[in-house]
Design a protein around this motif. Structure first.
Motif, PDB file in Angstrom:
ATOM      1  N   LEU A  91      24.882  27.479  66.151  1.00 43.10           N
ATOM      2  CA  LEU A  91      25.010  26.542  67.276  1.00 43.10           C
ATOM      3  C   LEU A  91      24.636  25.105  66.898  1.00 43.10           C
ATOM      4  CD1 LEU A  91      25.361  26.145  70.405  1.00 43.10           C
ATOM      5  CD2 LEU A  91      22.914  26.495  70.553  1.00 43.10           C
ATOM      6  N   ILE A  92      23.464  24.928  66.275  1.00 42.78           N
ATOM      7  CA  ILE A  92      22.997  23.563  65.991  1.00 42.78           C
ATOM      8  C   ILE A  92      23.919  22.873  64.980  1.00 42.78           C
ATOM      9  CG2 ILE A  92      21.058  22.237  65.033  1.00 42.78           C
ATOM     10  CD1 ILE A  92      19.174  24.150  66.423  1.00 42.78           C
ATOM     11  N   GLU A 130      17.451  32.797  64.196  1.00 39.95           N
ATOM     12  CA  GLU A 130      17.561  31.683  63.246  1.00 39.95           C
ATOM     13  C   GLU A 130      19.011  31.543  62.767  1.00 39.95           C
ATOM     14  OE1 GLU A 130      15.082  29.602  62.110  1.00 39.95           O
ATOM     15  OE2 GLU A 130      16.452  28.575  60.748  1.00 39.95           O
ATOM     16  N   VAL A 154      21.426  30.752  66.140  1.00 41.03           N
ATOM     17  CA  VAL A 154      21.197  29.474  66.820  1.00 41.03           C
ATOM     18  C   VAL A 154      21.140  28.317  65.822  1.00 41.03           C
ATOM     19  CG1 VAL A 154      19.642  28.190  68.335  1.00 41.03           C
ATOM     20  CG2 VAL A 154      20.013  30.609  68.730  1.00 41.03           C
ATOM     21  N   CYS A 155      20.284  28.436  64.801  1.00 42.37           N
ATOM     22  CA  CYS A 155      20.090  27.287  63.893  1.00 42.37           C
ATOM     23  C   CYS A 155      21.273  27.104  62.945  1.00 42.37           C
ATOM     24  CB  CYS A 155      18.800  27.442  63.111  1.00 42.37           C
ATOM     25  SG  CYS A 155      17.372  27.411  64.186  1.00 42.37           S
ATOM     26  N   VAL A 210      26.871  21.670  66.870  1.00 43.87           N
ATOM     27  CA  VAL A 210      26.499  20.488  67.665  1.00 43.87           C
ATOM     28  C   VAL A 210      26.461  19.248  66.767  1.00 43.87           C
ATOM     29  CG1 VAL A 210      24.568  19.424  68.898  1.00 43.87           C
ATOM     30  CG2 VAL A 210      25.257  21.736  69.452  1.00 43.87           C
ATOM     31  N   PHE A 211      25.851  19.372  65.593  1.00 46.49           N
ATOM     32  CA  PHE A 211      25.756  18.219  64.678  1.00 46.49           C
ATOM     33  C   PHE A 211      27.143  17.790  64.188  1.00 46.49           C
ATOM     34  CE2 PHE A 211      21.146  19.178  63.808  1.00 46.49           C
ATOM     35  CZ  PHE A 211      20.701  17.990  64.346  1.00 46.49           C
TER      36      PHE A 211
END
Lengths: 102, 174
Positions: free
Chosen positions: B65-66, B58, B61-62, B69-70
């Motif tokens: 990474l995410i 969590e 990645v959340c 990306v956002f």
């Protein structure tokens, strides 16, 4: 049922309501993807708590990890599509999908 | 009230606040940061619920990474001028006006029900260290069909991104 269970269920419900409200009301494509991510957080919390209650955290962790990986892939592909649409339409508004903007 | 329950309630409240902020705030950059903060608080909750591996994923990645990306996507999108920005601010405020009222009503009703039910503070579970020992076995030996599905999804994502960027490159060349 215990106070901890009640509080976690309430928190997950609040998070899910927030995400669903945004999915229904928002027109911005990036915000819609953020709402999907927020909804995933509520599901993660509920899955892990279910494993904690059933004393089977190993199984639920395996599922949560699978879910996180798929969540990341969904986010990356969705963002790629959104950037493509933005370049094409010059807009992030979901109402403008499929229409060429001048 | 036990200390762990108090900490859990504080962390849950912070998670809900961060995620509501991510949804309600108008600039998308702040939304992405709110989402990362929500993931961070959720990570601590997962650690407290004995799910260390899920918590690590969590967080990396959340929350990592995410968010990247956002933020990259937000940087690549169009910047609006001042007049358009003010009009959109007003529209956004009107659109999300009802959300805090709905959330407050659900919190009051839910909190009252939990208080009146007279429940025990903690659930009756016999959490052991066995869950940690079995995790590797569960992840690599017990799962079969979902690993195939996961591989297909990752490949589909990789090919999807490759196709998107290829098309963009072709269009730029033309």
């Amino acid at each position: 049922m215990s106070v901890l269970s009640g509080v976690i269920l309430l928190a997950a419900l609040l998070i899910a309501i927030t995400a669903i409200y945004c999915l229904l009301r928002s027109r911005n494509l990036i915000r819609i993807i953020i709402a999907v991510e927020v909804l995933m957080k509520a599901v993660t919390l509920l899955l892990v708590f279910a494993g904690y209650l059933a004393n089977n955290v190993a199984l639920t962790q395996a599922f949560v990890i699978t879910m996180i990986v798929i969540e990341a892939v969904v986010a990356v592909v969705a963002v790629g599509l959104i950037i493509n649409l933005q370049n094409k339409n010059n807009s992030l508004d979901a109402r403008h999908l499929g229409y060429k903007q001048d | 009230m036990t200390a762990s329950l108090t900490w859990m309630i504080i962390l849950l409240a912070l998670t809900v606040l961060a995620l509501v902020y991510a949804i309600m705030v108008r600039p998308l950059l702040y939304s992405a940061i709110g989402l990362a903060a929500g993931s961070l608080f959720l990570t601590i909750i997962l650690f407290m619920l004995n799910s260390a591996w899920a918590a690590v994923f969590e967080l990396s990645v959340c929350a990592g990474l995410i968010t990247v990306v956002f933020i990259s996507a937000i940087m690549m999108t169009r910047v609006v001028d001042n007049d358009e920005n003010q009009a959109r601010n007003k529209e956004h405020r009107n659109r999300f006006l009802q959300l805090p009222i709905i959330l407050a009503a659900v919190t009051v009703i839910g909190g009252t029900l939990i208080y009146l039910a007279g429940l025990p503070l903690m659930p009756e579970t016999s959490v052991t260290a066995a869950g940690f020992k079995e995790f590797g076995e569960m992840l690599w030996q017990e799962r079969t069909v979902d690993i195939i599905g996961q591989i297909i999804v990752i490949l589909a994502g990789a090919f999807g991104v490759a196709v998107l960027f290829k098309k963009k490159k072709e269009r730029d060349n033309r």
